[in-house]
Enzyme design. Sequence first.
Site, PDB file in Angstrom:
ATOM      1  CB  SER B 157      -0.908  -0.056   1.234  1.00 36.17           C
ATOM      2  OG  SER B 157      -1.915   0.897   1.151  1.00 36.17           O
ATOM      3  CG  ASP B 322      -6.355  -3.936  -3.249  1.00 40.15           C
ATOM      4  OD1 ASP B 322      -7.147  -2.993  -3.040  1.00 40.15           O
ATOM      5  OD2 ASP B 322      -5.143  -3.889  -2.968  1.00 40.15           O
ATOM      6  CG  HIS B 355      -5.721  -2.219   0.302  1.00 42.64           C
ATOM      7  ND1 HIS B 355      -4.748  -2.344  -0.655  1.00 42.64           N
ATOM      8  CD2 HIS B 355      -5.242  -1.326   1.204  1.00 42.64           C
ATOM      9  CE1 HIS B 355      -3.726  -1.546  -0.348  1.00 42.64           C
ATOM     10  NE2 HIS B 355      -4.000  -0.928   0.778  1.00 42.64           N
TER      11      HIS B 355
END
Lengths: 203, 383
Positions: B157, B322, B355
């Site tokens: 991320s 995601d 995610h």
Amino acid sequence: MLRPDQEIIGQWIQPGSRILDLGCGDGALLRHLMETLNVEGYGLELDDKKVLSSIENGIHVIQSDLDKGLSDYFDDNAFDYVIMSLTLQAINYPDQLLDEMLRVGRQGIITFPNFGHWRTRIQLLFQGRMPVTKTLPNSWYNTPNIHLCTVADFEALCRQKGIRILERTVIDHQHREPALLKISPNLLGETAIYRFERLPYHQ
Amino acid sequence: MAEQIPTDSVGLITPQTLHFDQPLELECGVVLPTYDLVYESYGKLNREADNAILICHALSGNHHAAGYHSMEDRKPGWWDVAIGPGKPIDTNRFFVVCLNNLGGCDGSTGPTSPNPENGKPYGPDFPFVTVSDWVNSQARLADRLMIHQWAAVVGASLGGMQTLQWSISFPDRIRHAIVIAAASKLTAQNIAFNEVARQAIRTDPDFHQGRYLEHHVLPERGLRLARMLGHITYLSDESMGAKFGRELREGEIHYDYGVEFQVESYLRYQADAFVGKFDANTYLLMTKALDYFDPAAAHDNDLTAALQQVTAQFCVLSFTSDWRFSPKRSKELVRGLLNNNIRVSYAEIEAHQGHDAFLMKIPHYLNIFSGYMGRIQTSGENR
């Protein structure tokens, strides 16, 4: 462990070239070419387990679906050779992928199981059933091989597409290339191996 | 926690703090005269100092990536599934460093730290920090730890963005970049989510223009909303459906605004857990750093050009479900790397967790991760 058709591919490639291997499996071929011929390159593979094996084998693998083409990742003429061994027959649009191969690479190398081999012909002729052989072990309903072709079919497609065949060989189930095979490759060859390029003015 | 620490854990860990006196010039133009960085390390640095791995944390992460601080800890560090003996980032082989980034609220200098100018908490006066600034500060930390070159920088991320920036800012100081569930820039939709989160915080009556600490209050309602929104986007529709469905907490509808559905209970729980431990100004800063990151911007939006100096080998991973950092974003990065003939591997992991999948114990993901880490060569090993 390399397959016999992959051994032959290794003999056809210039050292130090840039290579893309479509359907690279566990990465054995690319690793072999990196180690013996100092090539650089990438493998494309869709299957999760094979992607893992490729990573463990130390090759650079991109998880990708060949049926979606190569335009997501590669510019024109990015490679010296684009290889596809025993994968063509499992592709949704083999003709379009051939175009893609020669868009991103100067030359293509393809190996495929020859459906024109006498064993498959005999099974179809006398038993009237879809052939099941050592090279094509699946039944018609569960085979990944949805676009089987013969040596003659492949060459006809190449002519139609303006693809020049630079080298051709066939091997039998004992993986030999005896002189006999040269006389009637479509009848006696179990696996066909081609190296080809696009003729100028056929873009 | 359990009576015993698991054998595949890095064990009990004590965070360290380093003070830096050399001023750090930030991208926004402000100079940070001095600062502290708090970090943890696991494993041993080898004699050649070529087995060091830097872990970059994401939005709400910190330096506590693995192991336990005390026997009373209920949970290990945030990436304990990936770091430890025999795990993908194998502490038997690697020396692993994870720090709390500047602007954070877990020990490194940030909005809750005293401003040297007046002794009050920085609050809203803490300067904007960018991914590049973080990477520069991390390089200073590496200097102090006598690490010239990381065997790998690893991040997911926002952490993946730092990893990517490392390969651009310091090509000779990073051999491998492992970029997970990340992107080379946020999409408009992603910036929009961040803006809603920021508005939730900034419009809270207890926000006081960011000087809430001086008023002895916290913008709890705003921070709670920001966290709830975030959590919705970190999960997938599928995983929320599987986890909560339409299940009612008390089995019947009450016709009121209390917690009725299980998913409401979950969101409120996550919000409660967050409010006590995370600073609202830090949240604002971190989301801004996310929004600003776009290495291609300085190159006419040409990512390929932005990556021209990169020499590190890359492993890029994404997760099918995601939607906050979708596989499509990872593929854009892979394309940019391929255009520069960089050695890159890419895997799209089948996962329903959205995610958040990067934090989860997903066997195929961890196998791929291990497989790649196993390729990284260090001195004194025959591989």
